[in-house]
Scaffold this motif. Sequence first.
Motif, PDB file in Angstrom:
ATOM      1  N   LYS A   6       6.882 -25.088 -52.764  1.00  0.00           N
ATOM      2  CA  LYS A   6       6.369 -25.910 -53.478  1.00  0.00           C
ATOM      3  C   LYS A   6       6.597 -27.332 -52.915  1.00  0.00           C
ATOM      4  O   LYS A   6       7.766 -27.524 -52.544  1.00  0.00           O
ATOM      5  CB  LYS A   6       6.539 -25.961 -54.931  1.00  0.00           C
ATOM      6  CG  LYS A   6       6.067 -24.624 -55.459  1.00  0.00           C
ATOM      7  CD  LYS A   6       6.623 -24.513 -56.982  1.00  0.00           C
ATOM      8  CE  LYS A   6       6.034 -23.126 -57.540  1.00  0.00           C
ATOM      9  NZ  LYS A   6       6.418 -22.906 -58.913  1.00  0.00           N
ATOM     10  N   ARG A  54       4.790 -31.941 -61.410  1.00  0.00           N
ATOM     11  CA  ARG A  54       4.020 -31.453 -62.243  1.00  0.00           C
ATOM     12  C   ARG A  54       4.432 -30.357 -63.237  1.00  0.00           C
ATOM     13  O   ARG A  54       3.993 -30.494 -64.517  1.00  0.00           O
ATOM     14  CB  ARG A  54       2.547 -31.150 -61.475  1.00  0.00           C
ATOM     15  CG  ARG A  54       1.814 -32.321 -61.451  1.00  0.00           C
ATOM     16  CD  ARG A  54       0.293 -31.853 -60.742  1.00  0.00           C
ATOM     17  NE  ARG A  54       0.106 -31.436 -59.428  1.00  0.00           N
ATOM     18  CZ  ARG A  54       0.396 -32.269 -58.216  1.00  0.00           C
ATOM     19  NH1 ARG A  54       0.167 -33.400 -58.440  1.00  0.00           N
ATOM     20  NH2 ARG A  54       0.447 -31.619 -56.982  1.00  0.00           N
ATOM     21  N   GLU A  55       4.937 -29.568 -62.603  1.00  0.00           N
ATOM     22  CA  GLU A  55       5.559 -28.261 -63.424  1.00  0.00           C
ATOM     23  C   GLU A  55       6.622 -29.009 -64.550  1.00  0.00           C
ATOM     24  O   GLU A  55       6.441 -28.509 -65.622  1.00  0.00           O
ATOM     25  CB  GLU A  55       6.535 -27.275 -62.637  1.00  0.00           C
ATOM     26  CG  GLU A  55       5.379 -26.528 -61.753  1.00  0.00           C
ATOM     27  CD  GLU A  55       6.149 -25.444 -60.790  1.00  0.00           C
ATOM     28  OE1 GLU A  55       7.294 -25.436 -60.970  1.00  0.00           O
ATOM     29  OE2 GLU A  55       5.650 -24.828 -59.767  1.00  0.00           O
ATOM     30  N   ASP A 100       5.706 -33.101 -55.371  1.00  0.00           N
ATOM     31  CA  ASP A 100       4.554 -33.224 -56.238  1.00  0.00           C
ATOM     32  C   ASP A 100       4.107 -32.236 -57.259  1.00  0.00           C
ATOM     33  O   ASP A 100       4.097 -32.324 -58.730  1.00  0.00           O
ATOM     34  CB  ASP A 100       3.225 -33.855 -55.832  1.00  0.00           C
ATOM     35  CG  ASP A 100       3.276 -35.204 -55.154  1.00  0.00           C
ATOM     36  OD1 ASP A 100       4.238 -36.024 -55.645  1.00  0.00           O
ATOM     37  OD2 ASP A 100       2.643 -35.458 -54.524  1.00  0.00           O
ATOM     38  N   ASP A 101       4.178 -30.980 -57.029  1.00  0.00           N
ATOM     39  CA  ASP A 101       4.071 -29.831 -57.704  1.00  0.00           C
ATOM     40  C   ASP A 101       5.233 -29.471 -58.516  1.00  0.00           C
ATOM     41  O   ASP A 101       4.802 -29.089 -59.658  1.00  0.00           O
ATOM     42  CB  ASP A 101       3.838 -28.516 -56.540  1.00  0.00           C
ATOM     43  CG  ASP A 101       2.313 -28.590 -56.063  1.00  0.00           C
ATOM     44  OD1 ASP A 101       1.439 -29.252 -56.426  1.00  0.00           O
ATOM     45  OD2 ASP A 101       2.375 -27.874 -54.852  1.00  0.00           O
TER      46      ASP A 101
END
Length: 156
Positions: A3, A10-11, A6-7
């Motif tokens: 990941k 977001r999580e 940014d991912d």
Amino acid sequence: MSKNKDDIKREFIEDMARTCEQTFGLPRMGGRIWGVLLTTEKEQLSSEELMEEVHASRGSVSTMVRMLERVGFIKRVTVRGDRRHFYSASGAESLLHAELASIKLFIQLMERGKQVMNPKDKKGVARLEEIRALMMFFESEYKGLLNRWHQKKDKK
């Protein structure tokens, strides 16, 4: 497949949304907005930027920022020469201030409850008094915690 940052961010924001829902009873969108404001590198974000970040309508963002302002988790800030609304996350101690506000409300509510109770209902009055006494204890302890927090922070 790993990941990217940014991912992962977001999580975290989604985790924040769920935690705010479970802990404070806030709608998830409020938790998302607070999470975005806590993790941004900018000093503040506009309503439009928040709409884009959390993929929400203007009305939803407007409703949530008013709620978060009322609780004390965020604050509205002005940018000279710009008529748009901007928001930033409040300081870390805003969590304790929100708790203190709810504790004070419970103290007032228990006092009001005792006033409307029939004095013969000793068990009900005793339950209300115990909650009031507990909340008063928490209120005084929270003030001490905030004082110790300021002392610790000032030493840094």
